[in-house]
Design a protein around this motif. Sequence first.
Motif, mmCIF file in Angstrom:
data_model
loop_
_atom_site.group_PDB
_atom_site.id
_atom_site.type_symbol
_atom_site.label_atom_id
_atom_site.label_comp_id
_atom_site.label_asym_id
_atom_site.label_seq_id
_atom_site.Cartn_x
_atom_site.Cartn_y
_atom_site.Cartn_z
ATOM 1 N N GLY A 120 0.460 -1.663 -0.311
ATOM 2 C CA GLY A 120 0.095 -0.249 -0.013
ATOM 3 C C GLY A 120 0.842 1.113 -0.137
ATOM 4 O O GLY A 120 0.004 2.577 0.021
ATOM 5 N N ARG A 121 2.036 1.103 -0.334
ATOM 6 C CA ARG A 121 3.152 2.350 -0.357
ATOM 7 C C ARG A 121 3.612 2.514 -1.823
ATOM 8 O O ARG A 121 4.427 1.554 -2.126
ATOM 9 N N LEU A 122 3.142 3.646 -2.871
ATOM 10 C CA LEU A 122 3.819 3.524 -4.134
ATOM 11 C C LEU A 122 4.452 5.072 -3.805
ATOM 12 O O LEU A 122 3.286 5.933 -3.943
ATOM 13 N N PRO A 123 4.724 5.411 -4.556
ATOM 14 C CA PRO A 123 5.057 6.251 -4.945
ATOM 15 C C PRO A 123 4.008 7.496 -5.986
ATOM 16 O O PRO A 123 3.560 6.194 -6.811
ATOM 17 N N SER A 124 3.435 8.766 -6.217
ATOM 18 C CA SER A 124 1.853 8.984 -6.639
ATOM 19 C C SER A 124 2.809 9.513 -8.373
ATOM 20 O O SER A 124 1.956 8.329 -9.657
ATOM 21 N N GLU A 125 3.920 9.131 -8.349
ATOM 22 C CA GLU A 125 4.063 9.770 -9.434
ATOM 23 C C GLU A 125 4.686 8.696 -10.179
ATOM 24 O O GLU A 125 4.432 8.641 -11.771
ATOM 25 N N SER A 126 5.225 7.233 -10.016
ATOM 26 C CA SER A 126 5.351 5.806 -10.347
ATOM 27 C C SER A 126 4.029 5.791 -10.817
ATOM 28 O O SER A 126 3.443 4.785 -11.829
ATOM 29 N N ILE A 127 3.149 6.086 -10.369
ATOM 30 C CA ILE A 127 1.552 5.758 -10.455
ATOM 31 C C ILE A 127 0.792 6.226 -11.745
ATOM 32 O O ILE A 127 0.621 5.375 -12.387
ATOM 33 N N ALA A 128 1.240 7.243 -11.507
ATOM 34 C CA ALA A 128 0.711 8.196 -12.764
ATOM 35 C C ALA A 128 1.750 7.687 -14.154
ATOM 36 O O ALA A 128 0.380 7.103 -14.918
ATOM 37 N N HIS A 129 3.246 8.224 -13.802
ATOM 38 C CA HIS A 129 3.555 6.710 -14.998
ATOM 39 C C HIS A 129 3.083 5.986 -15.962
ATOM 40 O O HIS A 129 3.075 5.707 -16.445
ATOM 41 N N TYR A 130 2.756 4.896 -14.961
ATOM 42 C CA TYR A 130 2.470 3.892 -14.813
ATOM 43 C C TYR A 130 0.341 3.205 -15.976
ATOM 44 O O TYR A 130 0.699 2.860 -16.986
ATOM 45 N N ILE A 131 -0.189 4.150 -14.926
ATOM 46 C CA ILE A 131 -1.145 4.830 -16.002
ATOM 47 C C ILE A 131 -1.149 5.338 -18.005
ATOM 48 O O ILE A 131 -2.335 5.363 -18.033
ATOM 49 N N LYS A 132 -0.612 6.753 -17.516
ATOM 50 C CA LYS A 132 -0.092 6.561 -18.572
ATOM 51 C C LYS A 132 0.011 5.600 -20.123
ATOM 52 O O LYS A 132 -0.293 5.444 -21.553
ATOM 53 N N ALA A 133 0.948 4.973 -19.780
ATOM 54 C CA ALA A 133 1.679 3.537 -20.522
ATOM 55 C C ALA A 133 1.200 2.534 -20.145
ATOM 56 O O ALA A 133 0.469 2.104 -21.709
ATOM 57 N N ASP A 134 -0.058 2.432 -19.499
ATOM 58 C CA ASP A 134 -1.139 1.531 -19.708
ATOM 59 C C ASP A 134 -2.054 1.521 -20.244
ATOM 60 O O ASP A 134 -2.632 0.841 -21.353
ATOM 61 N N TYR A 135 -2.741 2.474 -20.030
ATOM 62 C CA TYR A 135 -4.097 3.347 -21.107
ATOM 63 C C TYR A 135 -3.890 3.095 -22.321
ATOM 64 O O TYR A 135 -4.312 3.096 -23.716
ATOM 65 N N GLU A 136 -2.053 3.654 -22.772
ATOM 66 C CA GLU A 136 -1.901 3.512 -24.561
ATOM 67 C C GLU A 136 -1.469 1.955 -24.704
ATOM 68 O O GLU A 136 -2.094 1.421 -26.060
ATOM 69 N N TYR A 137 -0.518 1.530 -24.179
ATOM 70 C CA TYR A 137 -0.304 0.016 -24.356
ATOM 71 C C TYR A 137 -1.728 -0.907 -23.922
ATOM 72 O O TYR A 137 -1.936 -1.593 -25.316
ATOM 73 N N LEU A 138 -3.023 -1.083 -23.761
ATOM 74 C CA LEU A 138 -4.258 -1.224 -23.393
ATOM 75 C C LEU A 138 -4.999 -1.180 -24.761
ATOM 76 O O LEU A 138 -5.292 -1.491 -25.632
ATOM 77 N N ASN A 139 -4.854 0.170 -25.333
ATOM 78 C CA ASN A 139 -5.169 0.131 -27.145
ATOM 79 C C ASN A 139 -4.259 -0.155 -27.416
ATOM 80 O O ASN A 139 -5.192 -1.422 -28.343
ATOM 81 N N ALA A 140 -3.240 -0.297 -27.896
ATOM 82 C CA ALA A 140 -2.716 -1.470 -29.130
ATOM 83 C C ALA A 140 -2.928 -3.010 -27.904
ATOM 84 O O ALA A 140 -2.590 -3.816 -29.396
ATOM 85 N N PHE A 141 -3.253 -3.153 -27.307
ATOM 86 C CA PHE A 141 -3.334 -4.737 -26.933
ATOM 87 C C PHE A 141 -4.885 -5.153 -27.938
ATOM 88 O O PHE A 141 -4.726 -6.087 -28.599
#
Length: 229
Positions: free
Chosen positions: A30-51
């Motif tokens: 339950g402990r993650l840097p907010s900037e890492s989470i935001a970076h993950y979501i930005k990338a995963d959103y586009e990755y799932l579009n490609a998927f």
Amino acid sequence: MSFTEQLRQENHDIFERIFHHPFVEGIGNGRLPSESIAHYIKADYEYLNAFMHIYGIAISKSSEREDIQYFNEQVNFVLHSEVHPHHNLCEYIGIRYEDLQGYPLPPTADHYVKHMMYHAQMGGLGEIIAALLPCPWTYLEIGRYLMEEYEPDQDHPFYPWIKFYAESEMQILTDHLRSRLDHLAEQASEKELSRIRDAFRKSCQLEWSFWEMAYTCEEWIEGKAVDVK
């Protein structure tokens, strides 16, 4: 031992590294840097579009109506179900989901997408499935690992994320892809099996790299173009 059981055994080392990546462990504790989470979501959103586009190519290479229907249903799953874990992460960092969409892929995610696209364009259906399968399979096992290791309750900040990936729907998705790949592997030549194994392992490696990319907030290197005369 089935073909996909062999693949899992051959790539056990990477699965274990994924489970113990600091981003994945951060979801668990339950402990993650907010900037890492935001970076993950930005990338995963586009990755799932490609998927979803890869699913479309799989449809174009499918000769069986059952496969066409299945891949079409999976596009629907990504569009309408796999947004829920993203929403959980967005709520944690207090940023609207819409504000994290439309960003360019970081280097690792860009490479992952092109890796899948290569096998989708150049290979048969077995090769496509092999490139796609590590994503749902590793997430299913991540969800199960985090449930067992951390025993999160509903007050855990990432409980919806963990529960989503540990649940039966992800198991059904993974089992179907595995079953289809096992069947296709029975009819494949040694050369095709080698390409399938290569596609699967590289996708496993890129799954680990995706977590690393998110945790470190990986970006393209900036520089000024130099005129060559």
